[in-house]
Design an enzyme around this catalytic site. Structure first.
Site, PDB file in Angstrom:
ATOM      1  N   ARG A  81       0.847  -1.191   0.000  1.00 22.08           N
ATOM      2  CA  ARG A  81       0.000   0.000   0.000  1.00 22.08           C
ATOM      3  C   ARG A  81       0.886   1.245   0.000  1.00 22.08           C
ATOM      4  NH1 ARG A  81      -1.841   0.884   4.435  1.00 22.08           N
ATOM      5  NH2 ARG A  81      -1.230  -0.908   5.668  1.00 22.08           N
ATOM      6  N   TYR A 220      -1.434  -3.685  -6.643  1.00 22.26           N
ATOM      7  CA  TYR A 220      -1.105  -4.460  -5.446  1.00 22.26           C
ATOM      8  C   TYR A 220      -2.115  -4.254  -4.318  1.00 22.26           C
ATOM      9  CZ  TYR A 220       1.916  -7.444  -2.754  1.00 22.26           C
ATOM     10  OH  TYR A 220       2.416  -8.524  -2.071  1.00 22.26           O
ATOM     11  N   GLY A 221      -2.621  -5.342  -3.794  1.00 20.82           N
ATOM     12  CA  GLY A 221      -3.386  -5.373  -2.542  1.00 20.82           C
ATOM     13  C   GLY A 221      -4.348  -4.223  -2.347  1.00 20.82           C
ATOM     14  N   LYS A 229      -9.552  -2.181   1.900  1.00 15.56           N
ATOM     15  CA  LYS A 229      -9.269  -1.016   2.750  1.00 15.56           C
ATOM     16  C   LYS A 229     -10.045   0.219   2.265  1.00 15.56           C
ATOM     17  CE  LYS A 229      -6.050  -3.294   5.051  1.00 15.56           C
ATOM     18  NZ  LYS A 229      -6.297  -3.764   6.426  1.00 15.56           N
ATOM     19  N   HIS A 249     -11.030  -1.822  11.907  1.00 21.19           N
ATOM     20  CA  HIS A 249      -9.899  -2.629  11.412  1.00 21.19           C
ATOM     21  C   HIS A 249      -9.651  -3.714  12.463  1.00 21.19           C
ATOM     22  CE1 HIS A 249      -5.397  -2.697  10.094  1.00 21.19           C
ATOM     23  NE2 HIS A 249      -6.102  -3.535   9.377  1.00 21.19           N
ATOM     24  N   SER A 271      -1.201  -2.926  11.547  1.00 16.71           N
ATOM     25  CA  SER A 271      -0.635  -3.907  10.628  1.00 16.71           C
ATOM     26  C   SER A 271       0.645  -4.486  11.232  1.00 16.71           C
ATOM     27  CB  SER A 271      -0.318  -3.232   9.292  1.00 16.71           C
ATOM     28  OG  SER A 271      -1.469  -2.558   8.818  1.00 16.71           O
ATOM     29  N   CYS A 273       1.128  -6.904  13.524  1.00 10.22           N
ATOM     30  CA  CYS A 273       1.151  -7.194  14.967  1.00 10.22           C
ATOM     31  C   CYS A 273       0.591  -8.586  15.242  1.00 10.22           C
ATOM     32  CB  CYS A 273       0.346  -6.164  15.743  1.00 10.22           C
ATOM     33  SG  CYS A 273       1.185  -4.586  15.930  1.00 10.22           S
ATOM     34  N   THR A 276      -3.416 -12.042  12.064  1.00  9.86           N
ATOM     35  CA  THR A 276      -3.883 -13.318  11.506  1.00  9.86           C
ATOM     36  C   THR A 276      -3.627 -14.454  12.492  1.00  9.86           C
ATOM     37  OG1 THR A 276      -3.410 -12.464   9.310  1.00  9.86           O
ATOM     38  CG2 THR A 276      -3.754 -14.822   9.473  1.00  9.86           C
ATOM     39  N   ASP A 296      -9.431  -9.390   9.473  1.00 13.36           N
ATOM     40  CA  ASP A 296      -8.932  -8.023   9.230  1.00 13.36           C
ATOM     41  C   ASP A 296      -9.940  -6.916   9.502  1.00 13.36           C
ATOM     42  OD1 ASP A 296      -6.803  -6.342   8.429  1.00 13.36           O
ATOM     43  OD2 ASP A 296      -7.676  -6.100   6.444  1.00 13.36           O
ATOM     44  N   ARG A 388       2.175 -12.084  -0.077  1.00  8.77           N
ATOM     45  CA  ARG A 388       0.812 -12.351   0.407  1.00  8.77           C
ATOM     46  C   ARG A 388       0.261 -13.680  -0.096  1.00  8.77           C
ATOM     47  NH1 ARG A 388      -1.754  -8.297   3.737  1.00  8.77           N
ATOM     48  NH2 ARG A 388      -0.319  -6.548   3.698  1.00  8.77           N
ATOM     49  N   PHE A 515       1.571 -16.236  20.767  1.00 13.06           N
ATOM     50  CA  PHE A 515       0.903 -17.300  20.001  1.00 13.06           C
ATOM     51  C   PHE A 515      -0.156 -18.015  20.843  1.00 13.06           C
ATOM     52  CE2 PHE A 515       5.106 -16.581  18.064  1.00 13.06           C
ATOM     53  CZ  PHE A 515       4.667 -16.107  16.836  1.00 13.06           C
ATOM     54  N   ASN A 518      -1.439 -16.744  24.143  1.00 14.17           N
ATOM     55  CA  ASN A 518      -2.309 -15.560  24.233  1.00 14.17           C
ATOM     56  C   ASN A 518      -3.722 -15.952  24.662  1.00 14.17           C
ATOM     57  OD1 ASN A 518      -0.135 -14.024  23.481  1.00 14.17           O
ATOM     58  ND2 ASN A 518      -0.692 -13.941  21.305  1.00 14.17           N
TER      59      ASN A 518
HETATM   60  C1  OXD Z   1      -2.877  -4.124   6.604  1.00 15.44           C
HETATM   61  C2  OXD Z   1      -3.383  -5.276   5.849  1.00 15.44           C
HETATM   62  O1  OXD Z   1      -1.902  -3.487   6.194  1.00 15.44           O
HETATM   63  O2  OXD Z   1      -4.360  -5.879   6.303  1.00 15.44           O
HETATM   64  O3  OXD Z   1      -3.452  -3.827   7.645  1.00 15.44           O
HETATM   65  O4  OXD Z   1      -2.851  -5.570   4.774  1.00 15.44           O
HETATM   66 MN    MN Z   2      -5.277  -4.908   7.933  1.00 17.25          MN
END
Ligand code: OXD
Ligand code: MN
Length: 605
Positions: A81, A220-221, A229, A249, A271, A273, A276, A296, A388, A515, A518
């Site tokens: 991005r 891209y993305g 987004k 988000h 992003s 952190c 996923t 997300d 990705r 992991f 948590n």
């Molecule tokens: C981000 C993503 O950057 O989900 O938050 O790709």
């Molecule tokens: Mn995101």
């Protein structure tokens, strides 16, 4: 019959005339060679996959090792991005706020008309209708993207409910978001295409008031899959503010305790952190399960029963590959066993994919993300750090059976988390909604590893929405306060928590294993929801009392546990000073409630 009329004859009979006219206008402006209205069928997808392989944009992976999967390599200049080229063009600059790039809409429209003029020559314009959220859900919203990138069509086909069903939802009175995308690389007659067309000039533009998105120059993305987004966060945050709901988000999960009680949690992290990983958490505590609803984005609205109900507006995951491995996120690895498009990962000699963190030991030879020979001795990574995978959410083995419930799921808890080396405890509960909004508003990650007892440079990422808010950030906070007030009227507001998996001890050592472990913080939150455990006061809110979390079973010593909650008045005071500067930067719109909470934080030091 004119040439253009010939083109638009391909519009499905049931296409709303506004959509047809809009496509017509864009076709006149961009002058594609042909127009294809996408129906979202499996045949159409396979045809586009085959065409993309023939064009060299996709490489088919080995059918045994990675069935029905493909590798794309982007242009090295088009890998992420581009926040500096992302604009919020509200009528008034003050409605975009200090965290967004603003440009006057009229001026931007002029710039874009110039750029889009004839920009699709030699290419096909695809018309891609989509639904964010289950088709027909009261929480879902519709959009139509035109694009000249087959890769973007394929990605949108995975990330949304795309095609004829979505188009059929658009009637004469339906609101839909128009999204215009071009890679900005027209082809002269007879000119051969490149595998990843794009343009050095990039514009990712949002008009919040008219709910429009225009994107130029990137494939891209988030720059190009505008449903994600652009729509589901930037435009939706403005729609939500106007209509009384929240575009967040945030990942969504369902946790079930050993007694079978379920809890729905929405969690916002900046992003990179480990979002996923948390969305696909495998709890280390016996008897617990966590299921995935979204990884997300969450759309959350007060429901008919007064509770906050959430949907995942997306239909797929666009996950970061590097760092996703058999040991760190086995669920993600199982999700992408097949039917996946990988972008900018490395190719193995036997036609499979690899990236840093997939396995402990790299293969002896690879083709890197730029198509070059690679060995473990090479001095650059084999996969791009922002490589990705794009895969359907339904393929995730831990997907909850309610993940696409049109009514959404009732939210019990909202969690904010950043990547903090210092100060922020492992877990804390906000004292009330207003305090929770303050925790979200001041959310930050530490840019540099801080020396022990000092504060690293803080990158503020309020509500993890810094690059994704379509409105003034302080208006976003006021809106959250308003929604909370409404939820509090029925006593049904979710509890709000803050977590930090990244606190460090001496020599930069992580104090918490993260992991699966948590799940211990998650379990504590649910016990707070049930009123099963007491909590102690701290400047960050309510923290676990002694014995409330079994950290020893996570391999954490008493000393490290205490360090995870340690209060360093000097560092906290420096943090409060930094927050002063940050809030001042947000200007006069900062709600009194946020200032009040900040004063309360300071007074506790
Ligand atoms: C981000 C993503 O950057 O989900 O938050 O790709
Ligand atoms: Mn995101």
């Amino acid at each position: 019959m004119t040439a253009m009329a010939t083109l638009t004859r391909h519009a499905p009979d049931n296409a709303d005339h506004r959509v047809v006219e809009w496509v017509d206008t864009l076709a006149r402006l961009t002058q594609p060679d042909s127009i294809v209205w996408c129906d979202g069928s499996a045949d159409e997808r396979q045809r586009m996959l085959d065409e993309s392989v023939a064009a060299g944009t996709l490489i088919k992976l080995d059918e045994q090792k990675r069935p029905n999967s493909y590798l794309a390599r982007s242009h090295p200049s088009d890998v992420a991005r581009v926040e500096a080229r992302t604009f919020i063009c509200s009528e008034r600059e003050d409605d975009a706020g200090p965290t967004n790039n603003w440009a006057a809409p009229a001026e931007m429209r002029e710039t874009l008309s110039g750029l889009f003029d004839r920009c699709m020559r030699g290419r096909t314009m695809y018309v891609v209708p989509f639904s964010m959220g289950p088709v027909g859900s009261p929480l879902a919203r519709l959009g139509v993207q035109v694009t000249d990138s087959p890769y973007v069509v394929l990605s949108t086909g995975t990330m949304t409910r795309m095609g004829a069903d979505a188009l059929a939802q658009i009637g004469p009175d339906t609101e839909w978001v128009p999204a215009v995308h071009s890679v900005g690389a027209p082809l002269a007659s007879g000119e051969e295409d490149v595998v990843w067309p794009c343009n050095e000039t990039k514009y990712i533009v949002h008009y919040p008031e008219t709910r429009e998105i225009w994107s130029y120059g990137s494939a891209y993305g988030g720059n190009a899959i505008l449903a994600k987004k652009g729509f589901a966060l930037r435009i939706a945050s403005k729609i939500g503010e106007d209509e009384g709901w929240l575009a967040a988000h945030m990942l969504l999960i369902r946790a079930t305790n050993p007694e079978g009680r379920t809890f729905h949690v929405a969690a916002g992290f900046p992003s990179a952190c480990g979002k996923t990983n948390f969305a696909m958490l495998r709890p280390s505590i016996p008897g617990w399960t966590v299921e995935t609803i979204g990884d997300d984005i969450a759309w959350m609205a007060p429901g008919p029963d007064g509770r906050l109900r959430a949907i995942n507006p997306e239909a797929g995951f666009f996950g970061v590959a590097p760092g996703t491995g058999h040991s760190t996120n086995p669920t993600a690895i199982a999700t992408i066993e097949g039917d996946t498009i990988f972008t900018n990962v490395a190719l193995t000699d036997d036609g499979d994919v690899w990236w840093e963190g997939l396995t402990d030991d790299p293969p002896a030879h690879l083709i890197d993300w730029q198509g070059r020979d690679w060995t473990p001795e090479s001095d650059s990574p084999a996969a791009h750090p922002n490589a990705r995978f794009t895969v359907s959410a339904g393929l995730c083995p831990t997907i909850a059976d309610t993940w696409d419930d049109p009514a959404g799921v009732p939210i019990d808890a909202i969690v904010f988390g950043g990547r903090r080396a210092t100060n922020v405890p492992l877990v804390a509960q906000a004292r009330d909604w207003e305090h929770g909004v303050y925790l979200g508003a001041t959310l930050a990650s530490e840019r540099t590893a801080a020396a022990e007892g000092t504060l690293g440079e803080l990158r503020r990422d309020p509500f993890a929405m810094l690059p994704f808010s379509g409105t003034h950030m302080a208006d976003h906070w006021r809106h959250w306060l308003n929604v909370g007030e409404k939820l509090n009227q029925t006593g049904a507001a979710p509890l709000i928590f803050q977590v930090n998996w990244f606190r460090r001890g001496e020599n930069g050592r992580f104090l918490w294993p993260g992991f699966s472990e948590n799940s211990r913080a998650l379990a504590w939150m649910t016990e707070r929801l049930e009123g099963r455990t007491d909590a102690a006061e701290s400047p960050f809110g309510l923290v676990p009392v002694d014995g409330a979390i079994d950290y020893a079973s996570a391999g954490v010593s008493d000393e490290d546990w205490n360090a995870l909650f340690a209060i360093d008045p000097e560092a906290l005071s420096a943090e409060a000073d930094d927050t002063d500067v940050f809030l001042a930067r947000m200007g006069t719109k900062v709600p009194d409630a946020v200032m009040r909470q900040h004063a309360a934080f300071r007074s506790q030091l």
